[in-house]
Design an enzyme around this catalytic site. Structure first.
Site, PDB file in Angstrom:
ATOM      1  N   SER A  72      26.547  47.713  55.749  1.00 18.55           N
ATOM      2  CA  SER A  72      27.050  47.101  56.976  1.00 18.55           C
ATOM      3  C   SER A  72      27.024  45.581  56.936  1.00 18.55           C
ATOM      4  CB  SER A  72      26.212  47.576  58.165  1.00 18.55           C
ATOM      5  OG  SER A  72      24.863  47.141  57.997  1.00 18.55           O
ATOM      6  N   THR A 125      24.229  43.921  57.127  1.00 15.40           N
ATOM      7  CA  THR A 125      23.120  43.516  57.993  1.00 15.40           C
ATOM      8  C   THR A 125      22.284  42.415  57.362  1.00 15.40           C
ATOM      9  OG1 THR A 125      23.003  45.712  59.008  1.00 15.40           O
ATOM     10  CG2 THR A 125      21.036  44.330  59.179  1.00 15.40           C
ATOM     11  N   ASN A 127      16.932  37.308  66.450  1.00 11.78           N
ATOM     12  CA  ASN A 127      17.603  38.446  67.089  1.00 11.78           C
ATOM     13  C   ASN A 127      17.871  38.204  68.572  1.00 11.78           C
ATOM     14  OD1 ASN A 127      15.637  39.557  64.836  1.00 11.78           O
ATOM     15  ND2 ASN A 127      17.343  41.012  64.958  1.00 11.78           N
ATOM     16  N   SER A 185      25.876  42.405  67.063  1.00 11.04           N
ATOM     17  CA  SER A 185      25.297  43.324  66.090  1.00 11.04           C
ATOM     18  C   SER A 185      25.917  42.993  64.745  1.00 11.04           C
ATOM     19  CB  SER A 185      25.619  44.769  66.471  1.00 11.04           C
ATOM     20  OG  SER A 185      25.378  45.653  65.385  1.00 11.04           O
ATOM     21  N   ASN A 235      27.132  45.067  63.037  1.00  6.55           N
ATOM     22  CA  ASN A 235      28.261  45.993  62.950  1.00  6.55           C
ATOM     23  C   ASN A 235      29.559  45.452  63.537  1.00  6.55           C
ATOM     24  OD1 ASN A 235      26.233  47.542  61.931  1.00  6.55           O
ATOM     25  ND2 ASN A 235      26.365  49.170  63.462  1.00  6.55           N
ATOM     26  N   THR A 286      68.497  44.817  29.625  1.00 12.90           N
ATOM     27  CA  THR A 286      67.976  46.014  30.281  1.00 12.90           C
ATOM     28  C   THR A 286      67.482  46.950  29.186  1.00 12.90           C
ATOM     29  OG1 THR A 286      70.160  47.065  30.293  1.00 12.90           O
ATOM     30  CG2 THR A 286      69.528  45.828  32.267  1.00 12.90           C
ATOM     31  N   HIS A 287      66.371  47.628  29.431  1.00 13.61           N
ATOM     32  CA  HIS A 287      65.751  48.495  28.420  1.00 13.61           C
ATOM     33  C   HIS A 287      65.397  47.711  27.149  1.00 13.61           C
ATOM     34  CE1 HIS A 287      66.787  52.207  30.643  1.00 13.61           C
ATOM     35  NE2 HIS A 287      67.852  51.520  31.009  1.00 13.61           N
ATOM     36  N   SER A 316      46.135  28.095  18.192  1.00 16.22           N
ATOM     37  CA  SER A 316      45.479  28.937  17.199  1.00 16.22           C
ATOM     38  C   SER A 316      44.397  28.174  16.465  1.00 16.22           C
ATOM     39  CB  SER A 316      46.511  29.459  16.198  1.00 16.22           C
ATOM     40  OG  SER A 316      45.885  30.155  15.141  1.00 16.22           O
ATOM     41  N   SER A 317      43.341  28.908  16.115  1.00 14.39           N
ATOM     42  CA  SER A 317      42.268  28.301  15.324  1.00 14.39           C
ATOM     43  C   SER A 317      42.554  28.388  13.834  1.00 14.39           C
ATOM     44  CB  SER A 317      40.946  29.023  15.622  1.00 14.39           C
ATOM     45  OG  SER A 317      41.042  30.393  15.239  1.00 14.39           O
ATOM     46  N   LYS A 323      50.725  25.981  16.086  1.00 12.11           N
ATOM     47  CA  LYS A 323      51.091  27.098  16.957  1.00 12.11           C
ATOM     48  C   LYS A 323      50.768  26.757  18.411  1.00 12.11           C
ATOM     49  CE  LYS A 323      50.906  32.138  16.832  1.00 12.11           C
ATOM     50  NZ  LYS A 323      50.650  32.511  18.224  1.00 12.11           N
ATOM     51  N   VAL A 324      51.710  27.040  19.294  1.00 11.79           N
ATOM     52  CA  VAL A 324      51.521  26.826  20.730  1.00 11.79           C
ATOM     53  C   VAL A 324      51.785  28.144  21.440  1.00 11.79           C
ATOM     54  CG1 VAL A 324      52.277  25.578  22.770  1.00 11.79           C
ATOM     55  CG2 VAL A 324      52.185  24.400  20.555  1.00 11.79           C
ATOM     56  N   GLU A 348      49.426  33.881  30.181  1.00 14.32           N
ATOM     57  CA  GLU A 348      48.409  34.876  29.824  1.00 14.32           C
ATOM     58  C   GLU A 348      47.249  34.855  30.819  1.00 14.32           C
ATOM     59  OE1 GLU A 348      47.440  33.757  25.863  1.00 14.32           O
ATOM     60  OE2 GLU A 348      49.368  34.426  25.033  1.00 14.32           O
TER      61      GLU A 348
END
Length: 459
Positions: A100, A102, A133, A141, A143, A189-190, A320-321, A326-327, A333
């Site tokens: 809840s 609480t 309280n 409450s 709740n 497409t596909h 790349s390591s 490379k990019v 991602e």
């Protein structure tokens, strides 16, 4: 720690030793010792919204003759300091706690009460003269407070962060749609060559996805404005003045600038999390849209020489390591990963929604954690995608035109003029002879060359 000084506090279960410098009290201390499942904490915005309820609650309770004016003033100041973030080290409870919420509600109650007592007496103690309280939680409450704060926080995060991020995404993609409107390219497409379209038209589809994402949130925002405050334990409003909730909600609306209202039915609002599940469903849909956009962009940019290469993405870091030069499409991602996490959040929230048993849902903290996290992930992803990727995209017009000229699918535009079967034969001949559709059609002498080219290239 050995050097830490403690003060003795007492709750209904007995004595509790609380660090002397802490503003929280015995119930929070017990919760910290009992709930050690994760390191996840609720964001400040959520704690701040609970404190906002307490702040305006103190004002209204004094107006209703329920809380002494001096105590109310101290509560309001203490709650204001919580809202400002002055006691962040005192809100360390695990999100996986009482179903809840609480424990978090009492954490806020105790910090505010202790600070209020310090303001009134100069001593850091939890219960006298301000009681967590009797005074801070008066007419409330866990709740009804906890689910009220969930809706307040979700709506504020959506309205103030996610919607602006999606609007930025729509505008950024819209600009690229206009910029690329003149560039012909081959559709797909596909994963196969399809008919000719423009790169601008392709990007207009992405822009519309972002625009529709905002619209998807409109309806759910309306329902998030409905707050359960005033129902107290089970929805009957026991121990709460009938004017407490509407007056507190009116003050919250003035403070936030959002048109919150009391729910029409407290039993529904407190017994289930249907609105939160609906909100999470909209967020999941937006996540799916963002995955589509990010995936298409990285595929269009694949290569640079051995892929599609129809667009270029801004190079922001080596990719790349091991492979020099490379990019990679790393922003896409990252966004895909974040959006995938949101889909996972949806599964958790959806199952959490089934945790409503009779008059209360007992998975509220988990639902809140995943809902807030999803909004944050999508908002940040939208901004990141705009600023680090889309704004720097350029088109490779020569490559786009090359693919159009090589595609067999362009034969489709000839169907109204020569029929489906004859167009199929021309495409087959072009493929087998490794020539263009234009060259194959000229060989077949299906129509004057000038007319043929006008149809093929829409001139």
């Amino acid at each position: 720690m050995a050097s830490t000084k403690f003060r003795e506090e007492i709750d209904s279960l007995g004595k509790v030793m609380v660090p002397d410098e802490a503003y929280y009290g015995p119930q929070t201390q017990r919760a910290m010792e009992n709930f050690t499942i994760s390191r996840h904490r609720f964001p400040h915005t959520f704690i701040s919204n609970i404190a906002l309820i307490k702040k305006h609650g103190a004002t209204v309770n004094t107006e209703l003759g329920l809380v002494d004016a001096k105590i109310s003033a101290a509560i309001k100041q203490a709650a204001g300091e919580v809202i400002e973030g002055k006691f962040s080290k005192d809100f360390l409870l695990d999100v996986f706690q009482s179903g809840s919420g609480t424990n978090t509600n009492m954490n806020v109650n105790e910090v505010i009460a202790t600070r209020a007592n310090e303001l009134l007496t100069g001593k850091r103690r939890t219960k006298s003269p301000v009681h967590p309280n009797d005074h801070v939680n008066c007419c409330q409450s866990s709740n009804d407070v906890f689910p009220t704060a969930i809706r307040m926080t979700a709506l504020m995060m959506i309205a103030r962060k996610l919607v602006p991020g999606l609007q930025m995404l729509n505008e950024s993609l819209g600009k690229k749609s206009l910029e690329f409107s003149h560039i012909r390219k081959i559709g797909r497409t596909h994963l196969q060559d399809a008919v000719v379209m423009s790169l601008g038209e392709e990007f207009s589809g992405y822009a519309m996805q972002a625009a529709l994402a905002v619209k998807r949130l409109d309806a759910v925002q309306e329902r998030l404005l409905s707050l359960p405050l005033g129902g107290t334990a089970v929805g009957t409003g026991l121990n709460a003045h009938k004017d407490f909730a509407p007056r507190v909600i009116a003050e919250i609306s003035k403070t936030t600038g959002l048109a919150f209202r009391e729910t029409q039915n407290h039993f529904e609002a407190q017994a289930c999390m249907d609105t939160e599940v609906e909100a999470m469903g909209a967020l999941k849909t937006i996540a799916v849209s963002m995955i589509k956009i990010a995936n298409d962009i990285r595929w269009l940019a694949s290569g640079p020489h051995c892929g599609l290469g129809e667009i270029q993405l801004p190079a922001i870091t080596p990719g790349s390591s091991i492979m020099p030069g490379k990019v990679n499409p790393i922003i896409c991602e990252a966004v895909i990963q974040a959006a995938t996490q949101v889909i996972g959040n949806d599964a958790a929230v959806c199952h959490g929604g089934t945790g409503g048993y009779f008059e209360i849902n007992l998975m509220q903290p988990m639902i809140a954690h995943n809902l807030f996290g999803a909004i944050e992930l999508l908002a940040n992803s939208a901004v990141l995608l705009c600023e680090k990727c889309i704004s720097g995209i350029t088109a490779n017009e020569a490559k786009c035109e090359e693919y159009v000229n090589k595609s067999l699918a362009v034969v489709t535009v000839l169907v109204p003029h020569i029929g489906y079967d004859r167009a199929s034969q021309i495409a087959k001949n072009a493929y087998e002879s490794k020539i263009s559709v234009e060259e194959a059609a000229i060989r077949e002498n299906i129509m004057p060359t000038e007319k043929l080219r006008a149809i093929l290239y829409d001139k």
